[in-house]
Design a protein around this motif. Structure first.
Motif, PDB file in Angstrom:
ATOM      1  N   ASP A   1       0.821  -1.215   0.000  1.00 55.86           N
ATOM      2  CA  ASP A   1       0.000   0.000   0.000  1.00 55.86           C
ATOM      3  C   ASP A   1       0.857   1.268   0.000  1.00 55.86           C
ATOM      4  N   SER A   2       1.769   1.348  -0.932  1.00 55.25           N
ATOM      5  CA  SER A   2       2.670   2.502  -0.975  1.00 55.25           C
ATOM      6  C   SER A   2       1.951   3.780  -1.416  1.00 55.25           C
ATOM      7  N   GLY A   3       0.824   3.629  -2.089  1.00 56.32           N
ATOM      8  CA  GLY A   3       0.066   4.801  -2.506  1.00 56.32           C
ATOM      9  C   GLY A   3       0.225   5.172  -3.970  1.00 56.32           C
ATOM     10  N   PHE A   4       0.905   4.338  -4.763  1.00 55.90           N
ATOM     11  CA  PHE A   4       1.075   4.605  -6.197  1.00 55.90           C
ATOM     12  C   PHE A   4       0.544   3.390  -6.938  1.00 55.90           C
ATOM     13  N   THR A   5      -0.415   3.600  -7.812  1.00 53.85           N
ATOM     14  CA  THR A   5      -1.071   2.455  -8.437  1.00 53.85           C
ATOM     15  C   THR A   5      -0.215   1.813  -9.516  1.00 53.85           C
ATOM     16  N   LEU A   6      -0.466   0.539  -9.679  1.00 54.74           N
ATOM     17  CA  LEU A   6       0.185  -0.246 -10.719  1.00 54.74           C
ATOM     18  C   LEU A   6      -0.160   0.346 -12.090  1.00 54.74           C
ATOM     19  N   GLY A   7      -1.386   0.786 -12.248  1.00 58.38           N
ATOM     20  CA  GLY A   7      -1.814   1.373 -13.516  1.00 58.38           C
ATOM     21  C   GLY A   7      -1.051   2.641 -13.874  1.00 58.38           C
ATOM     22  N   LEU A   8      -0.744   3.467 -12.866  1.00 57.83           N
ATOM     23  CA  LEU A   8       0.035   4.676 -13.133  1.00 57.83           C
ATOM     24  C   LEU A   8       1.466   4.335 -13.518  1.00 57.83           C
ATOM     25  N   LEU A   9       2.042   3.349 -12.873  1.00 62.50           N
ATOM     26  CA  LEU A   9       3.385   2.920 -13.245  1.00 62.50           C
ATOM     27  C   LEU A   9       3.380   2.328 -14.651  1.00 62.50           C
ATOM     28  N   LEU A  10       2.354   1.570 -14.972  1.00 67.20           N
ATOM     29  CA  LEU A  10       2.223   1.011 -16.317  1.00 67.20           C
ATOM     30  C   LEU A  10       2.157   2.125 -17.357  1.00 67.20           C
ATOM     31  N   LYS A  11       1.434   3.197 -17.048  1.00 66.04           N
ATOM     32  CA  LYS A  11       1.355   4.341 -17.962  1.00 66.04           C
ATOM     33  C   LYS A  11       2.744   4.909 -18.227  1.00 66.04           C
ATOM     34  N   ASP A  12       3.535   5.041 -17.167  1.00 62.88           N
ATOM     35  CA  ASP A  12       4.892   5.572 -17.315  1.00 62.88           C
ATOM     36  C   ASP A  12       5.779   4.628 -18.128  1.00 62.88           C
TER      37      ASP A  12
ATOM     38  N   ARG B   1       4.753   2.578 -20.402  1.00 59.57           N
ATOM     39  CA  ARG B   1       4.301   2.678 -21.802  1.00 59.57           C
ATOM     40  C   ARG B   1       4.831   3.933 -22.479  1.00 59.57           C
ATOM     41  N   ILE B   2       4.888   5.028 -21.750  1.00 56.98           N
ATOM     42  CA  ILE B   2       5.464   6.251 -22.324  1.00 56.98           C
ATOM     43  C   ILE B   2       6.916   5.989 -22.736  1.00 56.98           C
ATOM     44  N   ALA B   3       7.655   5.322 -21.873  1.00 57.19           N
ATOM     45  CA  ALA B   3       9.066   5.033 -22.165  1.00 57.19           C
ATOM     46  C   ALA B   3       9.215   4.096 -23.363  1.00 57.19           C
ATOM     47  N   THR B   4       8.398   3.037 -23.432  1.00 55.25           N
ATOM     48  CA  THR B   4       8.534   2.091 -24.547  1.00 55.25           C
ATOM     49  C   THR B   4       8.067   2.713 -25.861  1.00 55.25           C
ATOM     50  N   GLU B   5       7.054   3.550 -25.803  1.00 52.82           N
ATOM     51  CA  GLU B   5       6.602   4.225 -27.020  1.00 52.82           C
ATOM     52  C   GLU B   5       7.668   5.190 -27.530  1.00 52.82           C
TER      53      GLU B   5
ATOM     54  N   HIS C   1      13.879  -5.485 -22.411  1.00 53.84           N
ATOM     55  CA  HIS C   1      13.533  -5.668 -20.999  1.00 53.84           C
ATOM     56  C   HIS C   1      12.374  -4.759 -20.592  1.00 53.84           C
ATOM     57  N   ALA C   2      12.354  -3.562 -21.127  1.00 55.21           N
ATOM     58  CA  ALA C   2      11.242  -2.652 -20.846  1.00 55.21           C
ATOM     59  C   ALA C   2       9.943  -3.194 -21.441  1.00 55.21           C
ATOM     60  N   LYS C   3      10.029  -3.784 -22.625  1.00 55.01           N
ATOM     61  CA  LYS C   3       8.840  -4.382 -23.251  1.00 55.01           C
ATOM     62  C   LYS C   3       8.316  -5.546 -22.419  1.00 55.01           C
ATOM     63  N   LEU C   4       9.215  -6.362 -21.902  1.00 55.23           N
ATOM     64  CA  LEU C   4       8.810  -7.465 -21.034  1.00 55.23           C
ATOM     65  C   LEU C   4       8.165  -6.930 -19.757  1.00 55.23           C
TER      66      LEU C   4
END
Length: 71
Positions: free
Chosen positions: A8-19, A21-25, A36-39
């Motif tokens: 419960d760190s307070g940062f959602t998995l979905g928000l990290l996934l968004k970040d 995806r920005i990097a891989t795009e 490794h980023a794609k994986l």
């Protein structure tokens, strides 16, 4: 958060996934291979589907679940 199993760190998995995806795009646009980023992106996407709204530390529970380890 993982060792005491609080997840419960307070940062959602979905928000990290968004970040991620920005990097891989961006890497795709620049023609930079980032296997490794794609994986990581695919793992976090699967975890986000399995546990919508989960904390980013819940990736550990997803790994446990998919490895057959239940704690």
């Amino acid at each position: 958060y993982v060792i005491p199993r609080e997840f419960d760190s307070g940062f959602t998995l979905g928000l990290l996934l968004k970040d991620i995806r920005i990097a891989t795009e961006l890497a795709d646009q620049l023609g930079v291979p980032v296997p490794h980023a794609k994986l990581t992106e695919s793992m976090f996407a699967a975890a986000d589907e399995w546990m919508p709204g989960a904390d980013h530390t819940d990736i550990h529970r997803w790994v446990e679940h998919n490895s057959g380890i239940e704690v």
